[in-house]
Each structure stands twice: as structure tokens, then as C-alpha cells.
Design a protein around this motif. Sequence first.
Motif, mmCIF file in Angstrom:
data_model
loop_
_atom_site.group_PDB
_atom_site.id
_atom_site.type_symbol
_atom_site.label_atom_id
_atom_site.label_comp_id
_atom_site.label_asym_id
_atom_site.label_seq_id
_atom_site.Cartn_x
_atom_site.Cartn_y
_atom_site.Cartn_z
ATOM 1 N N TRP A 32 0.830 -1.203 0.000
ATOM 2 C CA TRP A 32 0.000 0.000 0.000
ATOM 3 C C TRP A 32 0.865 1.254 0.000
ATOM 4 O O TRP A 32 0.608 2.204 -0.740
ATOM 5 C CB TRP A 32 -0.931 -0.006 1.203
ATOM 6 N N SER B 73 -8.670 10.824 -2.872
ATOM 7 C CA SER B 73 -9.016 9.798 -1.885
ATOM 8 C C SER B 73 -7.813 8.915 -1.561
ATOM 9 O O SER B 73 -7.586 8.576 -0.391
ATOM 10 C CB SER B 73 -10.170 8.941 -2.407
ATOM 11 N N ILE C 231 -6.286 8.713 2.276
ATOM 12 C CA ILE C 231 -6.155 7.449 3.007
ATOM 13 C C ILE C 231 -4.700 7.182 3.350
ATOM 14 O O ILE C 231 -4.368 6.727 4.458
ATOM 15 C CB ILE C 231 -6.744 6.297 2.169
ATOM 16 N N LEU D 97 -4.700 7.340 7.486
ATOM 17 C CA LEU D 97 -5.035 6.022 8.028
ATOM 18 C C LEU D 97 -3.742 5.266 8.324
ATOM 19 O O LEU D 97 -2.966 4.948 7.414
ATOM 20 C CB LEU D 97 -5.896 5.233 7.048
ATOM 21 N N ARG E 295 -5.706 -2.134 6.498
ATOM 22 C CA ARG E 295 -7.059 -1.604 6.361
ATOM 23 C C ARG E 295 -7.120 -0.543 5.254
ATOM 24 O O ARG E 295 -8.105 -0.461 4.511
ATOM 25 C CB ARG E 295 -7.510 -1.007 7.684
ATOM 26 N N ALA E 296 -6.061 0.261 5.143
ATOM 27 C CA ALA E 296 -6.009 1.270 4.085
ATOM 28 C C ALA E 296 -6.009 0.618 2.703
ATOM 29 O O ALA E 296 -6.646 1.120 1.768
ATOM 30 C CB ALA E 296 -4.768 2.137 4.261
ATOM 31 N N GLU F 221 -7.383 -2.250 1.879
ATOM 32 C CA GLU F 221 -8.734 -2.745 1.611
ATOM 33 C C GLU F 221 -9.679 -1.607 1.255
ATOM 34 O O GLU F 221 -10.471 -1.703 0.300
ATOM 35 C CB GLU F 221 -9.242 -3.501 2.836
ATOM 36 N N LEU F 222 -9.598 -0.513 1.999
ATOM 37 C CA LEU F 222 -10.462 0.627 1.722
ATOM 38 C C LEU F 222 -10.142 1.250 0.367
ATOM 39 O O LEU F 222 -11.052 1.608 -0.390
ATOM 40 C CB LEU F 222 -10.300 1.669 2.833
ATOM 41 N N ARG G 252 -11.620 -0.858 -2.415
ATOM 42 C CA ARG G 252 -13.071 -0.689 -2.553
ATOM 43 C C ARG G 252 -13.419 0.619 -3.260
ATOM 44 O O ARG G 252 -14.304 0.648 -4.128
ATOM 45 C CB ARG G 252 -13.720 -0.722 -1.171
ATOM 46 N N ILE G 253 -12.713 1.690 -2.903
ATOM 47 C CA ILE G 253 -13.002 2.979 -3.545
ATOM 48 C C ILE G 253 -12.661 2.932 -5.030
ATOM 49 O O ILE G 253 -13.425 3.426 -5.879
ATOM 50 C CB ILE G 253 -12.223 4.098 -2.828
#
Length: 348
Positions: free
Chosen positions: A108, A153, A157, A161, A166-167, A169-170, A173-174
Motif C-alpha cells: 500500500w 481519496s 487514506i 489512516l 485496512r487502508a 482494503e479501503l 473498494r473505492i
Amino acid sequence: SGRVTSGAGCRTNPAACPPSPPLAAMSRRVRFSGDAVGGCDRKVKKELSNASTSTAAAAAAAEGASNNEPDENCSSVLDDGTPDGTIHWLSMSFRDKSLETELRRRSWSDAYLLHQLAIVLMGAHHIAAVAHDSSLTPISLIWAPLCVFQLLSRHTIHVHLADQARAHELGSRILTLLIVVGTSLQRLALAVPGLHPQVAKDTALARSGEFALLFIMLHLSHVGLAYRLVLHACVTLSLATSGWGGDSRGWTQLGQPFDTLYVVVANVVGAAIGHCAEVILRRAFFARHVERRRADVVIERLEREKQRAQYDYELLAHEIRRSTVTFSGYASSAGAYSAGSTDAPRLH
């Protein structure tokens, strides 16, 4: 004259007690396995923390632990075991969930600049396309704002974050949501007569290249299989389902089946290149992970050896002190006995 003083004697006279073995360095369970580094098959070492009830038991435990040390060609693996480096051929994920989480957490932050650069190139292409051909404005009005939103976005993130897993995964999704929205709007534009232009051959090739770049980026970012399947379906259904009959028009001037061919080739080429690149990245990550574990094990072993050597030194010093005291006691007793014999009256 026992070699080890009892626990009660140690409490009353600590200076007379031998040093305690380095239990802290040996209380962590270690097992030796040939699966990860080859050649050794050792059982799990016994926990030594319960050996601190007395110095005698502790010394015996330390001596037993030293006899169970691995050979020089053995490598130790911690309690959680050697991670499974097998990569699932379809999902492109490690079977070991903890290893997969660690990879996505690292990717990430590592893929941040790559991801942002790819989105900037896609947005710049849509803006330049309008300057070159004003008929492409409806398409650019769909994708350019989505590219800007994705840039913002992703940056938000990344900065705010702290949990990288978790970042990841988010962010996945975005990105999936934005691509679904973009392809859906473009399909609606194709359904409205005169709203969606029929792009030229070279422009269609460039658009297909954008989707291929998108799929490569998904693999390099280690986006999950479910998200990739959704995006493949959205891109294919949005552009390959128009122009097959009646008054409907395709999205290029070539019409069907070439419209579908452009989309399918973009999907296949992007997925194939991304798949190969992701396999290379995952294998390199696993190799680095194993090397880090080996280094940690070597450092831990050296630390244990250091503490054990310190313990041996302190034990030897204690034995020397004890022998000196004993010898001094013998010498004093011999001197007293000799003086007593001299002072005794002689018998005539």
C-alpha cells in the motif's frame, strides 16, 4: 561439600550462590524444521521458565538446553511456523493469511507513487483528448472527475489512516466503486442517441490501453480477486454490449465485433502482464521475508550464546572464589593445628 548451594542457603548468603543461568534468553520456544531452510528435524525445545524455582534446577535446565542446541547447518523457526509461500494460481494470494496481510500492508505504501502516476496519466489523457477532438467531451466529463477523486481519496487514506492493511482494503473498494460508476455512466451514454461519440480507430486503441494499464496496476497493487473480477466484468459489459443490432451504435467507428475485440484484448493483455509481474513481486517479497526471519533467528541465537557465555564466565568466577575461600579455610585450620601442636607440653 555440594557444588551447588541450596535455595535456602542462597537466600541467607547470596554471595555464596552460583549465578543463575540466562533463562530469559532460553524461555522462548524454538523448533527446528527442515521445511524452511533444509536439512534438520528437531523437536520443540522445552520451556525453561519454570526452572527458576531453584538455582540447582536452573543450572540443570541450562545444561540440558545447551545439549539440545542445533547443528551449525540447522536454522531455527519461531513458534508461528514457517510461512507458506505457496501462491494460489487464481486468486494470486498467499495461502498464509498473515503473509498476505503483510504483503498488502507493505504494498500500500510502496505502490503509492506508481498508483498516483498511473491515475495522473489517465486523467491527463482525457483532458488532452478533449483538446484534440471536442466530440470526446462526454467521455472526458465522465472519467476526468473520477480520476481527480481517486487521486484525492488515495492521498487522504495514505496520509491519515495508520493501519496499512485496512487502508489497502479501503483503497481497493473505492477504486472498484469509481470504475463501476465510470463504466456504468459510459454505458448509459452509449444508450442515448447522439450523446456518446463513435471514436476513431487510434483513439479506441488508446482507450483500450488505458484499461490494460488499469488491470496491470491492480495486480501490482495486489488488489483482491473479487475486485478484479468485478472490474473486468464492468469494462467488458459497458463497451462490448452495444452496437450488435438494430439502431444501436458501437463505441468505435469500426462497429462490432471489433468493439468487443478491443475490450477483450485490453482485458487479456492487462491481466496477463499484471499476473506475471505480480508473481515476480510476490516471490521476491517471500524471499526477503524468509531472509529477515533467518536473520532474526541468527541474532536471537547469538544473543542466547552471549548470555550463556556470560553465565559460564560468572559460574567459573564463582567456582574460583569458592575454591579460594575453601583453600584459605584449609590453610587457617592447618596453621591453627600446627600452632596448637607447638604449644603443647612435651612428655619426658
